[in-house]
Design an enzyme around this catalytic site. Sequence first.
Site, PDB file in Angstrom:
ATOM      1  N   GLU A 120       5.446  -7.941   2.092  1.00  0.00           N
ATOM      2  CA  GLU A 120       4.063  -7.474   2.040  1.00  0.00           C
ATOM      3  C   GLU A 120       3.094  -8.557   1.582  1.00  0.00           C
ATOM      4  O   GLU A 120       1.936  -8.588   1.995  1.00  0.00           O
ATOM      5  CB  GLU A 120       3.972  -6.268   1.089  1.00  0.00           C
ATOM      6  N   ASP A 142       7.175   0.332   4.124  1.00  0.00           N
ATOM      7  CA  ASP A 142       7.078   1.626   3.447  1.00  0.00           C
ATOM      8  C   ASP A 142       8.132   2.617   3.918  1.00  0.00           C
ATOM      9  O   ASP A 142       8.265   3.698   3.337  1.00  0.00           O
ATOM     10  CB  ASP A 142       5.689   2.235   3.649  1.00  0.00           C
ATOM     11  N   ASP A 162       7.057  -0.785  -4.416  1.00  0.00           N
ATOM     12  CA  ASP A 162       6.446   0.319  -3.672  1.00  0.00           C
ATOM     13  C   ASP A 162       6.006   1.363  -4.684  1.00  0.00           C
ATOM     14  O   ASP A 162       6.825   1.971  -5.372  1.00  0.00           O
ATOM     15  CB  ASP A 162       7.457   0.916  -2.690  1.00  0.00           C
ATOM     16  N   THR A 200       2.558   0.778  -6.455  1.00  0.00           N
ATOM     17  CA  THR A 200       1.893  -0.059  -7.459  1.00  0.00           C
ATOM     18  C   THR A 200       1.019   0.762  -8.404  1.00  0.00           C
ATOM     19  O   THR A 200       0.916   0.451  -9.586  1.00  0.00           O
ATOM     20  CB  THR A 200       1.046  -1.150  -6.785  1.00  0.00           C
ATOM     21  N   ASP A 254       4.704  -7.908  -8.126  1.00  0.00           N
ATOM     22  CA  ASP A 254       4.841  -7.989  -6.674  1.00  0.00           C
ATOM     23  C   ASP A 254       5.266  -9.389  -6.231  1.00  0.00           C
ATOM     24  O   ASP A 254       6.235  -9.556  -5.481  1.00  0.00           O
ATOM     25  CB  ASP A 254       3.509  -7.637  -6.000  1.00  0.00           C
TER      26      ASP A 254
END
Length: 351
Positions: free
Chosen positions: A72, A295, A139, A141, A49
């Site tokens: 994010e 998302d 997107d 995880t 990430d």
Amino acid sequence: MDSTHPYAKELEIACLTVQRATLLTKKVLEAVDKGTLDKSDSSPVTVADFAAQALIIGAIHRAFPEDDIVGEEDSKALRANETLLERTWELVSSTHLDNESEALLYSPKTKEEMLELIDLGAHGTCNRENRSWVLDPVDGTATFINGQQYAVCLALVEKGIQKLGVLGGPNLNLETGRLHEDIVDQEGYGYQVFAVAGHGAFMRKMGTGALLPAHRIDSKPQITEPKDIDFVDCVAATSSNIVAHERLASHLGAPWPHTTDLWAAQLRYVAIAVGGCNTFIKIPRNASYRSKMWDHAGGMLIAQELGCVVSDLAGNPVDCSLGRTLADCYGMIVAPASIHGRLVEAVKQIM
């Protein structure tokens, strides 16, 4: 696609940086497979990430320094954990495209610059005044660490309007014509699905250097009968009311259970684009639930470019100018324009 559209430079940089981030995530998965990283804790997901966000923001910020960036992650965990910081920096500093396309991108030169770039994303927001890049470095995880499907996502939102979206599915395997969590691309780097507003949606295989040729995706057939609805959903999603989804399908006389089950929200848009599905619905379990911008931004545009309408449960358009969440959007309906209204009415009746 025609390179004369007004977002040609933005699209090229976006597609290249998503492809480069894909290579990084694949390196993390390889480290897990070889036992270099421990699958039992969250560190592989964490470094993927953070490292992917740093590379994406580095490229976007260098190319478009005046633009806002919405990501994010923030750097707090890395600043507090030297081991995670070192792992992340090693990935960021060693991941490059293998041809001259790398020169079009940018990578941070120091650990501190990497941390600062990550934090640019944490502070960004979408509103009616700015031009914002919205990204989700990984997107899915929960499925990423299991070697299943996940997405690397990047979108451009200008004054609240989506202008382009690029979704990279590093594990996408389309041989069966449908997306499946466990049917993955073992040899290659999956696919990109992307769109520019008003210019259609496209897809290409991903590689390790220059962008490979892309081809246009056909628009979705405009169905009129509920029997032709083909849902993509996720049984395990904690924010969705899957029982209400089933009740909606029964009320309409639409097929159930759904044919495709995917954890990552953005991959449900990919399933509509290239995976045989045509409808995605989200009835939240909690009335206060609102989706995160990263998302859905980009994925929504792809669906719209293929002839779908994207709305909240009441049929209202989705407003992308209200910050880091879709603050005015309660639930979601994504379906071909020809049957979208039937779904809106059915939701009103069952709720």
